[in-house]
Design a protein around this motif. Structure first.
Motif, PDB file in Angstrom:
ATOM      1  N   GLU A 589      24.481  17.562  41.321  1.00 23.63           N
ATOM      2  CA  GLU A 589      24.143  18.175  40.115  1.00 23.63           C
ATOM      3  C   GLU A 589      25.120  18.608  39.176  1.00 23.63           C
ATOM      4  N   ASN A 590      26.307  18.737  39.506  1.00 21.59           N
ATOM      5  CA  ASN A 590      27.370  19.260  38.689  1.00 21.59           C
ATOM      6  C   ASN A 590      27.730  18.050  37.777  1.00 21.59           C
ATOM      7  N   LYS A 591      27.621  16.640  38.377  1.00 18.06           N
ATOM      8  CA  LYS A 591      27.859  15.636  37.466  1.00 18.06           C
ATOM      9  C   LYS A 591      26.832  15.524  36.570  1.00 18.06           C
ATOM     10  N   ARG A 592      25.354  15.832  36.961  1.00 15.45           N
ATOM     11  CA  ARG A 592      24.378  15.862  35.927  1.00 15.45           C
ATOM     12  C   ARG A 592      24.777  16.961  34.656  1.00 15.45           C
ATOM     13  N   LYS A 593      24.905  17.899  35.002  1.00 15.66           N
ATOM     14  CA  LYS A 593      25.360  19.125  34.127  1.00 15.66           C
ATOM     15  C   LYS A 593      26.360  18.767  33.169  1.00 15.66           C
ATOM     16  N   LEU A 598      28.297  16.956  28.055  1.00 15.77           N
ATOM     17  CA  LEU A 598      29.035  15.932  27.132  1.00 15.77           C
ATOM     18  C   LEU A 598      28.258  15.383  25.970  1.00 15.77           C
ATOM     19  N   GLU A 599      27.092  14.937  26.505  1.00 13.06           N
ATOM     20  CA  GLU A 599      26.023  14.748  25.398  1.00 13.06           C
ATOM     21  C   GLU A 599      25.744  15.840  24.309  1.00 13.06           C
ATOM     22  N   GLU A 600      25.587  16.918  25.019  1.00 12.21           N
ATOM     23  CA  GLU A 600      25.168  18.077  23.769  1.00 12.21           C
ATOM     24  C   GLU A 600      26.556  18.209  23.229  1.00 12.21           C
ATOM     25  N   ASN A 605      29.148  17.640  17.747  1.00  7.12           N
ATOM     26  CA  ASN A 605      30.412  17.034  17.146  1.00  7.12           C
ATOM     27  C   ASN A 605      29.667  16.289  16.024  1.00  7.12           C
ATOM     28  N   SER A 606      28.852  15.244  16.216  1.00  9.30           N
ATOM     29  CA  SER A 606      28.176  14.649  15.015  1.00  9.30           C
ATOM     30  C   SER A 606      27.774  15.617  14.185  1.00  9.30           C
ATOM     31  N   GLU A 607      26.934  16.387  14.392  1.00  5.37           N
ATOM     32  CA  GLU A 607      25.937  17.482  13.463  1.00  5.37           C
ATOM     33  C   GLU A 607      27.281  18.137  12.538  1.00  5.37           C
ATOM     34  N   PHE A 608      28.317  18.582  13.382  1.00  8.61           N
ATOM     35  CA  PHE A 608      29.564  19.464  12.510  1.00  8.61           C
ATOM     36  C   PHE A 608      29.987  18.311  11.641  1.00  8.61           C
ATOM     37  N   ALA A 609      30.249  16.993  12.022  1.00  3.67           N
ATOM     38  CA  ALA A 609      30.846  15.945  11.128  1.00  3.67           C
ATOM     39  C   ALA A 609      29.779  16.224  10.038  1.00  3.67           C
ATOM     40  N   ASN A 610      28.589  15.621   9.914  1.00  7.27           N
ATOM     41  CA  ASN A 610      27.702  15.598   8.938  1.00  7.27           C
ATOM     42  C   ASN A 610      27.913  16.913   7.884  1.00  7.27           C
ATOM     43  N   LYS A 611      27.705  18.074   8.597  1.00  9.68           N
ATOM     44  CA  LYS A 611      27.670  19.252   8.015  1.00  9.68           C
ATOM     45  C   LYS A 611      29.137  19.252   6.834  1.00  9.68           C
TER      46      LYS A 611
END
Length: 657
Positions: A589-593, A598-600, A605-611
């Motif tokens: 469960e902790n690995k999944r979280k 990490l994905e989030e 990070n990608s959204e921040f880079a675009n902005k």
């Protein structure tokens, strides 16, 4: 009003579940009350006044009548202070008992009166009970009745329902002294109007003397069915016939009413209640006096667990106790008391009494200080210091005192200190001779007093209680030692006797075995010899069988123990496997979280880079626009500068008339 200061105060601690070892179901309950600093200081002063008598009685076992009378006076004064300090200090007694602020003043100077006021408020304005007959039994003194009656004027919901059986009601007495002014209200309490408290108007508070010597309305008292009795002070004897009659009248012998005793903790009232069953003992007075002296540092100290209950004015008792008491189905059974019992009183020795008397106790509170509630950091008026003349005058050291001069000046004859002619009788010699005789008489009296003090008879009488206690302890120790020695000697004799019996049994067995072997050799018949040999083998086999049975039993016990241990191990393994599975599930469960986090984070990070890239491009565009505007502005300034000589200032003409 400083609202920020009010809102920033320490929150009220919550009421916790009290850990009570033995709950009281007897119907005779004790409600501990605090003691304020003014009362503690008075009790310490009372003990200091009786210091020599206490020391003579406890140390020297002086049982003279004058000493015992002094100690009884000390006990009576302590009882008065425990109830209220005004009973001992007459000049503090109020002149007007109907003064509006008097109930608050009475509750501020006595912890018992404060608790009594809160208890009456809970009974009159509490839970699902009404129309109560509340009896307050107290010492038969007019001042006690007046103070309690004045205190009840500040209770909510009293509404003139106070009946006194000694003396007149203080409100009625004040009306008689006010020239018949009947236009004022006739209520004897500080409660609300009749519209809000109609269901409380039938509750009545009865002020009853402890000895039954009423001065009025005796038949009315006999017709009352009491729901609860409050014992105010330690002078009330709950085992008297009068008090027992109050509990059961119009109720029956099997269903008496409940009692609540107001007892200041670790005071003379608590001590008397603790030693109530030992009044006939020889050391009863000693136990009272020694406990009063040694516990004066701890009187009136409540347990921290009950502080919130007292801070909330005993409303905790309304739902936890009084609802159950007044709404119970079986009147012969009482509910449990929700508060802890009174503290137990330890036994004190003469050494403890002497040590406590040598310890000084300080209290710095009086009820008529100019500002008793001021903060510790507040400015105080400076203390007045005596003048130089006042300090010298107290010691007779001022310059004009003739007694401070030398003998030569006092004599008026010789002023030369080097003159040592002893043949001439002067005033100086007379004064020196007089002083020498006085010193001689003083030394002579001291020697006589020393010799008289060290006489054998006085020294034997001086041994007192300490020697008695020591001798009693030594005699008990010697008795225990003698008893232990007797037991040791008897055990040694028993061991010797048993060892002798064992040796005799061994000898007897060896003799029997020898005879048996010899008997087998004397028999000539073969059949009998065979029978005897087989019989002996049978006996040997029986012994071996018994030994094998015992071994089998021990092996079975070991087997059962090992089986139990194996079962426990298997169970432990199963539990461990379950825990391992749970831990694996938690790890997954902790690995999944963690992967989702990490994905989030990557998406953020990608959204921040675009902005960031978008903002950078916007900044570059704005910078380009800014550069073009700067270029236009420079051209405009340059044009204005180049064409400035073409403009001429027009002159002002004459002002028309």
């Amino acid at each position: 009003m400083n609202l920020l200061k009010i809102l920033d105060t320490t929150p009220e601690p919550p009421i916790i579940d009290l850990d009570i070892e033995e709950i009281n179901y007897s119907g005779d309950y004790q409600l501990a009350t605090p003691m304020y600093d003014f009362q503690k200081e008075l009790i310490d002063q009372i003990i200091s006044l009786h210091y020599p008598d206490i020391l003579k009685y406890c140390e020297l076992n002086d049982n003279r009548e004058i000493i015992v009378k002094s100690l009884n006076i000390c006990i009576e004064n302590c009882l008065l202070v425990c109830t209220h300090p005004y009973l001992l200090i007459d000049h503090y007694m109020p002149k007007n008992f109907t003064f509006k602020e008097l109930p608050g003043k009475l509750s501020e100077t006595s912890g018992k009166f404060n608790v009594l006021k809160d208890l009456i408020n809970v009974l009159l304005n509490g839970g699902n009970y009404h129309s109560l007959n509340i009896g307050i039994v107290m010492n038969n003194m007019k001042n006690v009745f007046d103070l309690v009656d004045a205190l009840l004027l500040g209770c909510q919901g009293i509404n003139k329902n106070v009946r006194r059986y000694v003396g007149n009601n203080v409100l009625r007495e004040s009306k008689k002294n006010s020239n018949g002014n009947n236009s004022s209200g006739t209520g004897s309490g500080g409660g609300s109007g009749n519209g809000k408290l109609k269901h409380r108007d039938l509750s009545v508070v009865h002020l009853i003397p402890h000895d039954g010597m009423t001065s009025k309305d005796k038949p009315g008292l006999d017709l009352v069915k009491f729901d609860i009795l409050i014992v105010l002070d330690g002078n009330v004897d709950t085992n008297s016939e009068f008090f027992k009659k109050l509990r059961v009248q119009h109720r029956g012998r099997n269903s008496p009413c409940a009692i609540i005793r107001l007892v200041p903790t670790k005071t003379i009232e608590n001590i008397k209640l603790y030693y109530e069953d030992k009044k006939e003992d020889q050391d009863y007075l000693y136990n009272l006096i020694s406990s009063i002296v040694c516990l004066r540092d701890f009187i009136g100290q409540l347990s921290p667990d009950v502080f919130p209950i007292y801070n909330q004015k005993l409303t905790y008792l309304s739902s936890k106790f009084f609802d159950k008491l007044f709404n119970r189905e079986d009147s012969s059974e009482f509910p449990g008391w929700p508060l802890p019992p009174l503290a137990k009183i330890p036994q004190f020795t003469p050494y403890d009494v002497e040590r406590s008397l040598l310890t000084e106790v300080h209290f710095h509170y009086t009820p008529y200080d100019p500002n008793p509630n001021s903060s510790p950091g507040a400015s105080e008026p400076p203390e007045e210091t005596p003048t130089y003349y006042e300090t010298r005058r107290l010691n007779l050291e001022y310059i004009t005192n003739p007694l401070k001069n030398s003998y030569n000046i006092l004599s008026g004859i010789r002023n030369d200190d080097n003159y040592n002619d002893s043949s001439i009788l002067t005033h100086k010699l007379l004064l020196q001779l007089n002083e020498s005789f006085l010193k001689h008489d003083q030394l002579d009296s001291e020697i006589k007093s020393f010799n008289k003090f060290n006489e054998p008879e006085i020294q034997e009488d001086k041994i007192g209680r300490r020697e008695k206690t020591m001798r009693t302890s030594v005699s008990k120790i010697m008795e225990d030692v003698d008893h232990a020695e007797l037991r040791i000697s008897s055990s040694a004799r028993m061991a010797i006797k048993k060892s002798e019996q064992l040796e005799s049994v061994k000898v007897e067995v060896s003799e029997k075995q020898t005879k048996l072997n010899e008997f087998q050799g004397t028999v000539e018949d073969e059949a009998k010899k065979e029978f005897i040999s087989k019989q002996m083998e049978i006996w040997k086999l029986k012994d071996q069988i018994k030994e094998l049975i015992n071994r089998t039993k021990s092996k079975n016990d070991e087997k059962n123990f090992m089986v139990q241990e194996h079962t426990n191990c298997v169970k432990s393994i199963e539990d461990s496997e379950k825990e391992i599975e749970e831990l694996k599930a938690k790890i997954d469960e902790n690995k999944r979280k963690f992967s989702s986090i990490l994905e989030e984070e990557e998406s953020k990070n990608s959204e921040f880079a675009n902005k960031k890239q978008k903002i950078i491009s916007e900044i570059k565009q704005e910078e380009t626009i800014n550069e073009s505007l700067k270029f236009k502005l420079n051209n405009a300034f340059k044009f204005l500068k180049e064409t400035s000589h073409l403009k001429k200032r027009k002159g002002r003409g004459l002002t028309p008339k």
